[in-house]
Scaffold this active site. Structure first.
Site, mmCIF file in Angstrom:
data_model
loop_
_atom_site.group_PDB
_atom_site.id
_atom_site.type_symbol
_atom_site.label_atom_id
_atom_site.label_comp_id
_atom_site.label_asym_id
_atom_site.label_seq_id
_atom_site.Cartn_x
_atom_site.Cartn_y
_atom_site.Cartn_z
ATOM 1 N N ARG A 1 10.964 42.277 0.197
ATOM 2 C CA ARG A 1 11.913 43.247 0.761
ATOM 3 C C ARG A 1 11.344 44.791 0.249
ATOM 4 N NH1 ARG A 1 15.679 39.380 -0.284
ATOM 5 N NH2 ARG A 1 16.361 40.588 -2.334
ATOM 6 N N SER B 1 13.756 25.803 -2.825
ATOM 7 C CA SER B 1 15.259 26.196 -3.026
ATOM 8 C C SER B 1 16.411 25.160 -2.640
ATOM 9 C CB SER B 1 15.293 27.283 -2.167
ATOM 10 O OG SER B 1 16.630 28.120 -2.431
ATOM 11 N N ASN C 1 20.919 23.082 -7.069
ATOM 12 C CA ASN C 1 20.960 21.719 -8.169
ATOM 13 C C ASN C 1 22.283 21.661 -8.830
ATOM 14 O OD1 ASN C 1 20.746 24.268 -9.498
ATOM 15 N ND2 ASN C 1 19.033 23.491 -10.620
ATOM 16 N N CYS C 2 23.253 22.758 -8.699
ATOM 17 C CA CYS C 2 24.486 22.848 -9.347
ATOM 18 C C CYS C 2 25.423 22.058 -8.467
ATOM 19 C CB CYS C 2 24.947 23.873 -9.525
ATOM 20 S SG CYS C 2 24.097 25.239 -10.634
#
Length: 550
Positions: free
Chosen positions: A22, A39, A42-43
């Site tokens: 960006r 991506s 994992n939580c």
């Protein structure tokens, strides 16, 4: 800047790649990921195991294909960086059995941290599992298909992941044994604040083993036999290790980069390593603790995302500093939430930082509105100027709101005087005219200005003076402090003659609020008075935390 190579995706690396694109459309960005995912959430892994997140694909925040197309990033999954040559600005990469070199102008390390599997006998059995990645989650789900519910599943370690997977397994109908080497669950909070968590775990049927270290695993045909430090041997169907993580520092170490405490990668405020062309972010780095100013390892997703963004800005020539990590976190434990921000009392003691503390137990919304539940709040502040140092809260509702506000107050370097003046939303279903954070501010300022002298639960046993219980008769059924005299608050003015005029007084109620009223009354009648902060409720939590069992 022509080419930026990013090693590792997920929170830090993927955020950096997106931000960098960006900021600069011309730069070539290569993202190397040794696994299949760049991506993923994992939580959310324990919540897919429980079924609360039903679709596995919902955990995939970005696929390599979508990310590459949207941000024009050369995404290379299953490409493992195996060596860095800082002098030549080169990364050696292994993929499909082949090795190749990749030059860079700037390099970002986002290798994360790996789950720790203790080096103990029997830990290599296939029924001993970890939970750090999607493949780990898949293994656990697959193994559960072979587990009968007549034998418990053991979870080793009672931090965030241990508590979350314990709840997930319980929701699926399994018996769970939670084994923790320390005297409390959730080591990031102080012991007395963990006592409500211990009660809740046991009330839900969790076999909680505190002060129990795992010594060995003896695999059998139908079960695993765990040898514990208590001398017990327990039979379980499988074992999930959740004892913590270790920074992935091998590449940094091989490249000669400076490592910090705990062997995490040392970075400056711009997230540069000791090599100015190599940056590092995420769970692998050493950060500065926002409150203490000391180096620390605080692996959290939120800070990793911010670090990725800041590193990208710096690589793009936009000077930006990472201000440090204050460790704001929250965890659900069945019907309770436990959250904290800033320094704990344990950390302040270790760093020899002066502090005062207080406890309140205010309801999350107006007490007259149905469903009011207490928030057990611990506040830490400077005795010199009242500056906020940290806070912890446990409760069924409203915990996240209070700790989030407190986290912002810490960032703004506010004090307990500011808590008094906080203007927060109020309507009976959502809050109180005097919010729990206002109440905490009132208590702290009363101490700072000499209106109320506080005493802590750990000081009660050594107190020399009279002990006065001012609760109602019905409240005494739950117990009293040893040698306490009982005079209900509403009778105190007319019964002061029953008190010894030559001895100081420690006064207490259930949660500390009425104790303040009694203390003011007695002070103005000539007594030297201390009020037990948090009242009998906090005293019981502290007592239970010292015993390690309930």
């Amino acid at each position: 800047m022509k080419r930026v190579v990013i090693i590792g995706g997920v929170a830090g690396g993927a955020s950096a790649a997106a931000r960098l694109r960006r900021m600069d459309e011309s730069v070539e960005i290569v993202l190397l990921e040794r696994g299949p995912y760049i991506s993923f959430a994992n939580c959310g892994l324990p919540y897919h195991i429980s079924g609360e997140i039903s679709a596995r694909e919902d955990l995939l925040v970005q696929t390599p294909e979508r990310f590459s197309k949207r941000f024009n990033v050369d995404v290379r999954i299953h490409h493992e960086a195996i060596e860095i040559d800082p002098k030549e600005h080169r990364v050696v990469v292994k993929a499909d059995g082949q090795v190749y070199s990749l030059n860079y102008d700037k390099l970002l390390l986002s290798p994360g941290a790996s789950a720790i599997k203790p080096n103990l006998p029997g830990m290599d059995d296939a029924r001993v599992l970890l939970l750090r990645s999607l493949p780990d989650m898949d293994q656990i789900i697959a193994q559960l298909q072979h587990v009968t519910k007549d034998r418990p599943i053991a979870v080793l370690g009672a931090g965030f992941i241990g508590l979350e997977i314990t709840e997930a397994l319980h929701q699926l109908g399994y018996c769970v044994m939670l084994i923790e080497a320390g005297a409390q669950v959730m080591a990031s909070i102080d012991p007395e604040m963990a006592s409500p968590l211990h009660r809740t775990l046991r009330q839900h049927g969790i076999d909680l083993r505190l002060n129990s270290a795992l010594k060995a695993v003896r695999p059998q045909t139908e079960e695993l036999v765990l040898e514990l430090s208590s001398g017990e041997s327990v039979d379980v169907s499988m074992l999930i290790c959740a004892v913590g993580v270790r920074a992935e520092n091998q590449l940094a170490q091989q490249a000669g980069l400076v490592l910090g405490q705990g062997h995490s990668i040392q970075v400056n405020q711009h997230l540069q390593t000791s090599d100015p062309d190599i940056y590092a972010v995420g769970d692998a780095i050493e950060v500065i603790d926002w409150v203490t100013g000391q180096p620390a390892s605080i692996p959290l997703a939120g800070p990793a995302n911010r670090q990725g963004r800041i590193a990208a800005d710096n690589m793009a020539g936009r000077e930006c500093e990472y201000r440090g990590t204050q460790g704001s976190s929250i965890c659900r434990v069945f019907d309770l939430a436990v959250a904290s921000t800033g320094a704990s009392e344990k950390r302040l003691k270790a760093q020899q930082i002066a502090y005062r503390k207080l406890y309140t137990h205010s309801s999350q919304h107006a007490g007259y509105y149905p469903g009011a539940q207490p928030i057990h709040l611990k506040l830490l502040f400077s005795p010199d100027n009242g500056r906020l140092l940290g806070g912890q809260a446990v409760g069924k509702d409203g915990v996240d709101k209070r700790i989030d506000v407190l986290a912002l107050a810490l960032q703004a370097q506010m004090s307990v005087y500011d808590l008094e003046e906080l203007e927060l939303c109020y309507a009976p279903p959502y809050g109180s005219a005097k919010d729990p954070l206002n109440q905490a501010g009132f208590v702290a300022v009363n101490w700072l200005e000499g209106n109320d002298e506080l005493i802590y639960p750990e000081q009660v046993a050594d107190y020399q003076g009279q002990i006065l219980d001012i609760r109602n008769e019905a409240e005494l059924q739950n117990g009293m402090l040893p040698n306490a005299l009982h005079i209900p608050l509403d009778e105190l003015r007319t019964r002061m003659n029953e008190l010894n005029p030559t001895l100081p007084i420690m006064v207490y109620c259930q949660v500390g609020l009425r104790g303040h009223v009694a203390a003011r009354m007695l002070c103005q009648s000539g007594w030297k008075v201390v009020n037990l902060t948090g009242g009998y409720r906090t005293y019981c939590d502290w007592q239970q935390s010292q015993q390690g069992e309930l």
